[in-house]
Design a protein around this motif. Structure first.
Motif, mmCIF file in Angstrom:
data_model
loop_
_atom_site.group_PDB
_atom_site.id
_atom_site.type_symbol
_atom_site.label_atom_id
_atom_site.label_comp_id
_atom_site.label_asym_id
_atom_site.label_seq_id
_atom_site.Cartn_x
_atom_site.Cartn_y
_atom_site.Cartn_z
ATOM 1 N N ASP A 89 -0.068 7.339 -3.309
ATOM 2 C CA ASP A 89 1.183 6.812 -2.760
ATOM 3 C C ASP A 89 1.534 5.454 -3.356
ATOM 4 O O ASP A 89 2.712 5.157 -3.583
ATOM 5 C CB ASP A 89 1.168 6.767 -1.231
ATOM 6 C CG ASP A 89 0.075 5.904 -0.639
ATOM 7 O OD1 ASP A 89 -0.935 5.628 -1.321
ATOM 8 O OD2 ASP A 89 0.218 5.495 0.530
ATOM 9 N N GLU A 120 4.913 4.728 -5.514
ATOM 10 C CA GLU A 120 5.776 3.624 -5.085
ATOM 11 C C GLU A 120 6.036 2.652 -6.235
ATOM 12 O O GLU A 120 7.160 2.177 -6.416
ATOM 13 C CB GLU A 120 5.125 2.892 -3.912
ATOM 14 C CG GLU A 120 5.931 1.728 -3.386
ATOM 15 C CD GLU A 120 5.209 0.999 -2.258
ATOM 16 O OE1 GLU A 120 5.497 -0.197 -2.081
ATOM 17 O OE2 GLU A 120 4.371 1.605 -1.572
ATOM 18 N N GLU A 173 9.609 1.704 -7.852
ATOM 19 C CA GLU A 173 10.058 0.309 -7.910
ATOM 20 C C GLU A 173 10.398 -0.091 -9.345
ATOM 21 O O GLU A 173 11.389 -0.801 -9.573
ATOM 22 C CB GLU A 173 8.997 -0.624 -7.332
ATOM 23 C CG GLU A 173 9.412 -2.073 -7.300
ATOM 24 C CD GLU A 173 10.669 -2.368 -6.484
ATOM 25 O OE1 GLU A 173 11.316 -3.409 -6.746
ATOM 26 O OE2 GLU A 173 11.031 -1.573 -5.584
#
Length: 126
Positions: A94, A98, A102
């Motif tokens: 995860d 992420e 980003e």
């Protein structure tokens, strides 16, 4: 766990992102992921191990490097704006996903508004 698992997670996430493309401008050993022609991620084995290099904001890059031994300054990139993820088995999926999202958002935010495939302020945050 295969030593390229982090690359697999990163590539799978990047392939889900709107208008993200991959090419190999540096040769077949480096996959470069872009949105509207601007790079947000590279996958390679340039260091002898599988690595993922991602765009990051300077404060995030610094915090990530100090928090995770597997996150180092961007390999062959501006150390202030890029980080490299090593596949040592310590990074959770995860987090990798992420960080890819980003990196994509940062590049999208730098595009003229008319060229943005998503709103970087809300994409991936809901």
């Amino acid at each position: 766990m295969g030593d390229d698992i982090v690359q697999g997670w990163a590539a799978a996430r990047a392939e889900e992102l709107p208008e993200a493309d991959v090419d190999q401008p540096f040769g077949p050993e480096v996959d470069v992921f872009r949105v509207r022609g601007k790079m947000f991620m590279a996958l390679s084995r340039s260091t002898g191990e599988p690595i993922v290099t991602l765009k990051a904001s300077p404060p995030d890059a610094e915090a990530l490097r100090s928090s995770f031994p597997a996150i180092i300054p961007g390999y062959h990139m501006n150390k202030k704006h890029w980080v490299t993820l090593r596949s040592d088995g310590s990074l959770p999926q995860d987090l990798v996903e992420e960080l890819v999202t980003e990196a994509y958002r940062l590049v999208v935010a730098s595009l003229p508004k008319a060229q943005r495939p998503v709103d970087p302020e809300v994409f991936g945050r809901i």
